[in-house]
Write a protein that holds these residues in place. Structure first.
Motif, short mmCIF file in Angstrom:
data_model
loop_
_atom_site.label_atom_id
_atom_site.label_comp_id
_atom_site.label_asym_id
_atom_site.label_seq_id
_atom_site.Cartn_x
_atom_site.Cartn_y
_atom_site.Cartn_z
N TRP A 182 0.80 -1.23 0.00
CA TRP A 182 0.00 0.00 0.00
C TRP A 182 0.83 1.28 0.00
O TRP A 182 0.26 2.37 -0.09
N ASP A 218 2.75 2.99 -2.03
CA ASP A 218 2.68 3.97 -3.13
C ASP A 218 1.27 4.14 -3.70
O ASP A 218 1.09 4.78 -4.74
N LYS A 219 0.29 3.56 -3.01
CA LYS A 219 -1.08 3.66 -3.52
C LYS A 219 -1.74 4.94 -3.00
O LYS A 219 -1.38 5.46 -1.94
N PRO A 220 -2.72 5.48 -3.76
CA PRO A 220 -3.45 6.68 -3.29
C PRO A 220 -4.35 6.34 -2.10
O PRO A 220 -4.72 5.17 -1.90
N GLU A 221 -4.74 7.37 -1.36
CA GLU A 221 -5.55 7.16 -0.16
C GLU A 221 -6.84 6.43 -0.47
O GLU A 221 -7.30 5.60 0.34
N ARG A 222 -7.47 6.70 -1.61
CA ARG A 222 -8.75 6.05 -1.90
C ARG A 222 -8.62 4.53 -1.98
O ARG A 222 -9.58 3.80 -1.78
N ASP A 223 -7.39 4.05 -2.24
CA ASP A 223 -7.17 2.60 -2.29
C ASP A 223 -6.85 2.01 -0.92
O ASP A 223 -7.39 0.97 -0.53
N TRP A 224 -5.94 2.71 -0.17
CA TRP A 224 -5.51 2.10 1.09
C TRP A 224 -6.43 2.41 2.27
O TRP A 224 -6.47 1.65 3.24
#
Length: 563
Positions: A205, A207-213
């Motif tokens: 998680w 490098d993922k954007p907040e909406r993903d994590w």
């Protein structure tokens, strides 16, 4: 008297009482019958009392009676009547006091219900104990009780939890996170959560954007912390029947159903709230809003159901929760909340009354905060929690039984200082120890009697007429009050009354024990008189049954011996 034409037919007897008088010198039972019936019967209270008293005295259990004041009737009952109550206790054991008062009526008791954003603290412990004891008390009084935990897993606070967890997740993977930013949860307990998700997912998680994590962090943290909460509650002896998720309710359309029901009853309108006088409530906005007609049901102002972005307010979700319980068959609902929710009571009671069409009833028990002390000094905060003493800290220090009983020695809405030293002190100033010591003494007497060859089984057939000492009969009367105490405490939703009763019973037992030390003729074991010994052992065993019955309501294990 009605059959004889001395009182008119059709009188309402529902307000008549027959109960112990405040002053024991007045007798065993006092009744207000003449006072209550006088107006409807168009007679003087004294005239009714004078005519009623001879009829009451005709009962073979009544040995004396008198009319006091304007018309109260005081009665004294025979010693044999009280001895029969003792025999009932001996036959029923710890089930003595079980009542059919509730008639198996369904009651939902919702308690603890802490936000799953951290470990339980001592204030949660008080709510947990009060709620659990109240539920047990209602079960003993004959109600069909469901114990429920409402998981507040929707809204801004769990999003903050998700972001706080992501920070600790990065920390677990080697990032230096520095000072926890303002607005996130700083407690070190989240290190465990971050480390756990790092072990499961690695760097997935980072490098993922907040909406993903965010959904993943939020869901993982809620599940992790709820497991900890359930483990702490289990150690405390609190086992819920139902765990209800706020998020699941919302996603299942429960809020929409509640909104539709209120709309059907014409209890929803669009309007603008008047600017409040003095302090503004947290839900006041100067705009056109979707409002619930709370004032129609006793609240001070009508309440918004939607935020400015169109999403539901917390209040809307809470209405849906209580409506869902009503739809599950719970017209009678009890919530145990922290004292900081005191301003929320009127609106919630109004909402329950409204959405159930007047068929539902909500009682809210507010628990004042708890300060943990040691010898009068405030205990420092828990480092792991960051800002408070946890329930786990308390359980590790004094154990679940001490926590449970001690929390019930004050009324729930009274401030409470939990002194760790006093909670384990061996003196009559410590109600937990004093009551348990009484039970341990009783078990010791019965063990010693059995070892001496005295039969301690079947004591319900002992010759109870041998109990003639005033102190013995006073203890019998106190034992006989237990069923009434159960019903009165259950009706008032006040489990702390049981703690007061148990303490008084233990004190009376200890006092009688001490009398035996000074007067050998009053001792429980009289070697030359087996029948008298068995009668006294029956009394001792009955006291043990009642103490055990009360401790069972509290979820406390009676001790067999003390060192």
């Amino acid at each position: 008297m009605q059959a004889a034409g001395e009182l008119p037919a059709g009188l309402d007897f529902s307000a008549l009482t027959a109960e112990p008088p405040r002053d024991a010198a007045h007798g065993d039972i006092a009744t207000n019958a003449a006072m209550v019936l006088a107006k409807a019967a168009q007679k003087k209270p004294r005239d009714i009392a004078d005519a009623l008293l001879p009829r009451l005295k005709a009962n073979p259990d009544v040995v004396d009676g008198s009319v006091a004041g304007p018309g109260f009737i005081n009665l004294k009952l025979s010693d044999s009547f009280w001895r029969e109550r003792l025999r009932e206790c001996l036959k029923e054991g710890v089930a003595y006091g079980d009542s059919t008062m509730g008639g198996a009526r369904k009651v939902n008791v919702e308690y603890v219900s802490a936000n799953p954003t951290g470990p339980l603290h001592v204030a949660h412990a008080r709510g947990a104990v009060v709620g659990d004891a109240l539920a047990n008390l209602l079960l003993k009084a004959g109600y069909a009780v469901t114990k429920e935990y409402y998981i507040n897993d929707a809204g801004a606070q769990v999003d903050i939890l998700g972001r706080s967890t992501f920070l600790r997740y990065k920390e677990a993977l080697g990032d230096h996170i520095g000072t926890i930013p303002e607005g996130l949860y700083p407690g070190e307990y989240l290190k465990e959560v971050g480390a756990a998700i790092a072990r499961r997912d690695g760097a997935r998680w980072i490098d993922k954007p907040e909406r993903d994590w965010l959904p993943e962090m939020r869901a993982f943290a809620i599940a992790f912390l709820m497991d900890e909460i359930k483990a702490d509650l289990d150690t405390l002896g609190v086992r819920m029947d139902v765990y209800t998720s706020e998020r699941a309710l919302v996603e299942a359309g429960a809020v929409d159903r509640a909104f539709q029901e209120l709309t059907r009853q014409d209890l929803i309108y669009s309007g603008r709230l008047e600017p409040p006088k003095g302090k503004k409530p947290d839900d006041w906005e100067d705009r056109e809003q979707t409002l619930f007609r709370a004032t129609k049901f006793g609240d001070e102002v009508d309440r918004p159901l939607k935020k400015s972005d169109g999403s539901w307010t917390y209040f809307s979700n809470d209405i849906a929760n209580h409506y869902d319980k009503f739809r599950r068959g719970f017209a009678d609902q009890i919530d145990v909340w922290g004292a900081d929710h005191g301003g929320y009571v009127k609106r919630m009671k109004a909402a329950v009354k409204a959405i159930t069409g007047g068929d539902g009833e909500l009682d809210v028990k507010l628990c004042q905060l708890v300060r943990v002390m040691r010898n009068g000094e405030l205990v420092r905060m828990s480092k792991r929690a960051g800002t408070f003493v946890t329930l786990r800290d308390l359980l590790d220090e004094v154990g679940p039984d001490v926590v449970r009983f001690t929390m019930l020695t004050r009324k729930n809405d009274a401030p409470f200082d939990f002194d760790l030293a006093k909670a384990t002190e061996q003196s009559r100033d410590n109600p937990v120890w004093y009551v348990q010591y009484g039970h341990a003494r009783i078990r010791s007497v019965l063990r010693k009697s059995s070892a001496a060859g005295i039969v301690v089984d079947g004591l319900d057939s002992a010759p109870l007429d041998r109990l003639g000492d005033a102190g013995e009969l006073s203890l019998v009367r106190q034992i006989a009050q237990w069923p009434r105490q159960v019903e009165a405490a259950a009706a008032a939703h006040e489990p702390h009354r049981i703690a007061f009763y148990l303490y008084d019973l233990a004190a009376a037992f200890h006092a009688h024990w001490n009398r035996g030390g000074d007067e050998p003729a009053l001792r429980f074991i009289v070697e030359e008189d087996t029948e008298l010994t068995r009668a006294r052992l029956a009394l001792v065993q009955a006291i043990g049954f009642v103490i055990g019955s009360g401790l069972k309501v509290f979820g406390v294990t009676p001790v067999e011996e003390m060192r």
